[in-house]
Scaffold this motif. Sequence first.
Motif, PDB file in Angstrom:
ATOM      1  N   LYS A 284       0.871  -1.046   0.398  1.00 16.49           N
ATOM      2  CA  LYS A 284       0.189   0.090  -0.044  1.00 16.49           C
ATOM      3  C   LYS A 284       0.325   0.827   0.211  1.00 16.49           C
ATOM      4  O   LYS A 284       0.082   2.331   0.401  1.00 16.49           O
ATOM      5  CB  LYS A 284      -0.920   0.041   1.550  1.00 16.49           C
ATOM      6  CG  LYS A 284      -1.888  -1.219   1.303  1.00 16.49           C
ATOM      7  CD  LYS A 284      -3.251  -1.378   0.868  1.00 16.49           C
ATOM      8  CE  LYS A 284      -4.136  -2.724   1.011  1.00 16.49           C
ATOM      9  NZ  LYS A 284      -4.952  -3.428   0.060  1.00 16.49           N
ATOM     10  N   PHE A 285       2.207   1.222  -0.307  1.00 17.75           N
ATOM     11  CA  PHE A 285       3.168   2.269  -0.429  1.00 17.75           C
ATOM     12  C   PHE A 285       2.742   2.902  -1.887  1.00 17.75           C
ATOM     13  O   PHE A 285       2.982   4.499  -2.830  1.00 17.75           O
ATOM     14  CB  PHE A 285       4.822   1.427  -0.683  1.00 17.75           C
ATOM     15  CG  PHE A 285       4.754   1.393   1.094  1.00 17.75           C
ATOM     16  CD1 PHE A 285       3.533   1.540   1.524  1.00 17.75           C
ATOM     17  CD2 PHE A 285       6.475   1.080   1.033  1.00 17.75           C
ATOM     18  CE1 PHE A 285       4.834   1.459   3.167  1.00 17.75           C
ATOM     19  CE2 PHE A 285       6.344   0.477   1.905  1.00 17.75           C
ATOM     20  CZ  PHE A 285       5.859   0.808   3.264  1.00 17.75           C
TER      21      PHE A 285
ATOM     22  N   GLN B 278       2.807   9.059   6.348  1.00 12.92           N
ATOM     23  CA  GLN B 278       1.747   8.181   7.333  1.00 12.92           C
ATOM     24  C   GLN B 278       2.554   6.548   6.647  1.00 12.92           C
ATOM     25  O   GLN B 278       2.446   5.971   8.090  1.00 12.92           O
ATOM     26  CB  GLN B 278       0.805   9.155   6.799  1.00 12.92           C
ATOM     27  CG  GLN B 278      -0.680   8.332   7.312  1.00 12.92           C
ATOM     28  CD  GLN B 278      -1.271   8.516   6.605  1.00 12.92           C
ATOM     29  OE1 GLN B 278      -1.500   9.385   5.798  1.00 12.92           O
ATOM     30  NE2 GLN B 278      -2.658   8.848   7.111  1.00 12.92           N
ATOM     31  N   ASN B 279       2.549   6.275   5.486  1.00  8.62           N
ATOM     32  CA  ASN B 279       2.873   5.253   5.607  1.00  8.62           C
ATOM     33  C   ASN B 279       4.082   4.492   6.862  1.00  8.62           C
ATOM     34  O   ASN B 279       3.817   4.056   6.460  1.00  8.62           O
ATOM     35  CB  ASN B 279       3.251   5.245   4.012  1.00  8.62           C
ATOM     36  CG  ASN B 279       2.279   5.137   3.336  1.00  8.62           C
ATOM     37  OD1 ASN B 279       0.946   5.120   3.165  1.00  8.62           O
ATOM     38  ND2 ASN B 279       2.954   5.119   1.692  1.00  8.62           N
TER      39      ASN B 279
ATOM     40  N   GLN C 250       5.935   1.256  11.870  1.00  3.36           N
ATOM     41  CA  GLN C 250       6.887   1.655  12.444  1.00  3.36           C
ATOM     42  C   GLN C 250       5.627   1.395  13.889  1.00  3.36           C
ATOM     43  O   GLN C 250       5.957   0.789  14.832  1.00  3.36           O
ATOM     44  CB  GLN C 250       7.322   3.148  13.115  1.00  3.36           C
ATOM     45  CG  GLN C 250       8.417   3.225  12.139  1.00  3.36           C
ATOM     46  CD  GLN C 250       9.429   2.178  11.910  1.00  3.36           C
ATOM     47  OE1 GLN C 250       9.768   1.266  12.489  1.00  3.36           O
ATOM     48  NE2 GLN C 250       9.299   2.269  10.633  1.00  3.36           N
ATOM     49  N   TYR C 251       4.616   1.994  13.538  1.00  2.13           N
ATOM     50  CA  TYR C 251       3.146   1.790  14.330  1.00  2.13           C
ATOM     51  C   TYR C 251       3.214   0.453  14.519  1.00  2.13           C
ATOM     52  O   TYR C 251       2.564  -0.715  16.027  1.00  2.13           O
ATOM     53  CB  TYR C 251       2.110   2.329  14.352  1.00  2.13           C
ATOM     54  CG  TYR C 251       1.338   2.225  15.388  1.00  2.13           C
ATOM     55  CD1 TYR C 251       1.279   2.849  16.731  1.00  2.13           C
ATOM     56  CD2 TYR C 251      -0.340   1.230  14.401  1.00  2.13           C
ATOM     57  CE1 TYR C 251      -0.120   2.184  17.846  1.00  2.13           C
ATOM     58  CE2 TYR C 251      -1.631   1.354  15.522  1.00  2.13           C
ATOM     59  CZ  TYR C 251      -1.256   1.890  17.587  1.00  2.13           C
ATOM     60  OH  TYR C 251      -1.928   0.521  17.786  1.00  2.13           O
ATOM     61  N   GLY C 252       3.094  -0.022  13.817  1.00  2.00           N
ATOM     62  CA  GLY C 252       2.460  -1.872  13.348  1.00  2.00           C
ATOM     63  C   GLY C 252       3.744  -2.976  14.165  1.00  2.00           C
ATOM     64  O   GLY C 252       3.236  -3.594  15.188  1.00  2.00           O
TER      65      GLY C 252
ATOM     66  N   LYS D  23      -4.113  15.029   9.167  1.00  2.00           N
ATOM     67  CA  LYS D  23      -4.110  15.828   7.377  1.00  2.00           C
ATOM     68  C   LYS D  23      -5.893  15.333   6.575  1.00  2.00           C
ATOM     69  O   LYS D  23      -5.415  15.902   5.771  1.00  2.00           O
ATOM     70  CB  LYS D  23      -3.549  14.314   6.843  1.00  2.00           C
ATOM     71  CG  LYS D  23      -2.188  13.926   6.892  1.00  2.00           C
ATOM     72  CD  LYS D  23      -1.191  13.306   7.246  1.00  2.00           C
ATOM     73  CE  LYS D  23      -1.615  13.259   5.111  1.00  2.00           C
ATOM     74  NZ  LYS D  23      -1.279  12.026   4.567  1.00  2.00           N
ATOM     75  N   GLU D  24      -6.742  14.937   7.451  1.00  2.00           N
ATOM     76  CA  GLU D  24      -7.625  15.091   6.539  1.00  2.00           C
ATOM     77  C   GLU D  24      -8.391  16.138   7.468  1.00  2.00           C
ATOM     78  O   GLU D  24      -9.631  16.881   5.901  1.00  2.00           O
ATOM     79  CB  GLU D  24      -8.814  14.152   7.654  1.00  2.00           C
ATOM     80  CG  GLU D  24      -8.590  12.649   6.697  1.00  2.00           C
ATOM     81  CD  GLU D  24      -9.252  11.495   8.104  1.00  2.00           C
ATOM     82  OE1 GLU D  24      -9.992  11.254   8.956  1.00  2.00           O
ATOM     83  OE2 GLU D  24      -9.448   9.926   7.536  1.00  2.00           O
ATOM     84  N   GLN D  25      -7.911  16.678   7.906  1.00  2.00           N
ATOM     85  CA  GLN D  25      -8.422  18.614   8.243  1.00  2.00           C
ATOM     86  C   GLN D  25      -8.262  19.459   7.395  1.00  2.00           C
ATOM     87  O   GLN D  25      -8.645  20.536   6.883  1.00  2.00           O
ATOM     88  CB  GLN D  25      -8.433  18.522  10.091  1.00  2.00           C
ATOM     89  CG  GLN D  25      -9.115  18.158  10.555  1.00  2.00           C
ATOM     90  CD  GLN D  25      -8.823  18.421  12.042  1.00  2.00           C
ATOM     91  OE1 GLN D  25      -7.956  19.118  12.771  1.00  2.00           O
ATOM     92  NE2 GLN D  25     -10.091  17.192  13.220  1.00  2.00           N
TER      93      GLN D  25
END
Lengths: 161, 161
Positions: B71-72, B94-95, B100-102, B158-160
């Motif tokens: 999904k990159f 974000q990717n 990293q979060y995973g 980012k959405e905002q």
Amino acid sequence: MDLCSKHKKNLIEEAGLYFEKRHNLPPLSARVYGIMVLSSLEGYTFEELMEITQASKSSVSTSLNLLQQLKFVEYYTKPGERKRYFRSSGSFIQNMLKEQYGTIKADLELTEKINDFNKKNNPENYRKKGYLGSIFHVFLEQEKKNIEQTLERIKDFKEQN
Amino acid sequence: MDLCSKHKKNLIEEAGLYFEKRHNLPPLSARVYGIMVLSSLEGYTFEELMEITQASKSSVSTSLNLLQQLKFVEYYTKPGERKRYFRSSGSFIQNMLKEQYGTIKADLELTEKINDFNKKNNPENYRKKGYLGSIFHVFLEQEKKNIEQTLERIKDFKEQN
DNA sequence: TGATCAGTTCGGTTTGTTCCGAACCAACTA
DNA sequence: TAGTTGGTTCGGAACAAACCGAACTGATCA
């Protein structure tokens, strides 16, 4: 003599596989580190590690050197003995998070460079796609500090307990 | 025609090397992703990517498939054309942070298992060495949330905007 | 001094990864 | 239907990583 229960062996395998994939250690190093984190402070000797892993002397040596270089593993000696006893240095989770933190920090630095470039060269991209300029930049700075603080807290917590 | 300025080529090289080491992508995939994150929303065609990277058709194909699977990278088509235009999907940072979060999340999960094991089998270890039992556990839970929130905030931001 | 112990270093083999070219497929076009 | 375009799949070559055995070092011991 069996140095390792069945259940422990399974956990070592799981942890080893994990270190291999996520933190890309070589297979044997990964398993050795698995052994360390699941073992008492006593640690294991070189020989015992050969026995458990069924690997050669040279491979065990190389693996231990790598793990020591990464500061994942350390050894101590008992007075009068020449043998080394190897054990995990610091806590597992601290080592892992430290590594992740390094990566995130580097990510953020690269992001700045990329954002600068896109600002100049792909301004429409920069706007629409989430390269949100100075506001985003400030925002990221803040998050960076946040992540840094998490690690600090873990360190502090451990030192105080 | 030159598809790439000198400066851009350097940055691609740098970013590529980085993705290779830190996020261990294969070299070509890493460079292709470097191209994507430094390019406009327009993206590049398959052919152009072959041209820029000087790699073979099959290699570019494999690389793009890998990047899409991660999904990159994504592609779109222009009405009436069969060609695909490839571009970075979502923002680079974000990717990366998601990845990293995973890893951190998985680290924490493994930590729980290891702590449980040590609690039973190496209680002295568990006490002295930073496997600090339920207090530490609670503490980690909190940090876990902290890290989760960081990612959430980035997404929201980012959405905002 | 020779023998042993604990571990390292060095070539070579095995295994795995990355990339390539050639053949292939599927969709459109003449 | 034959040819072209855009991309995939497959087998193998080139290279790199991981592990091994054998020879070695350096310390201790008899």
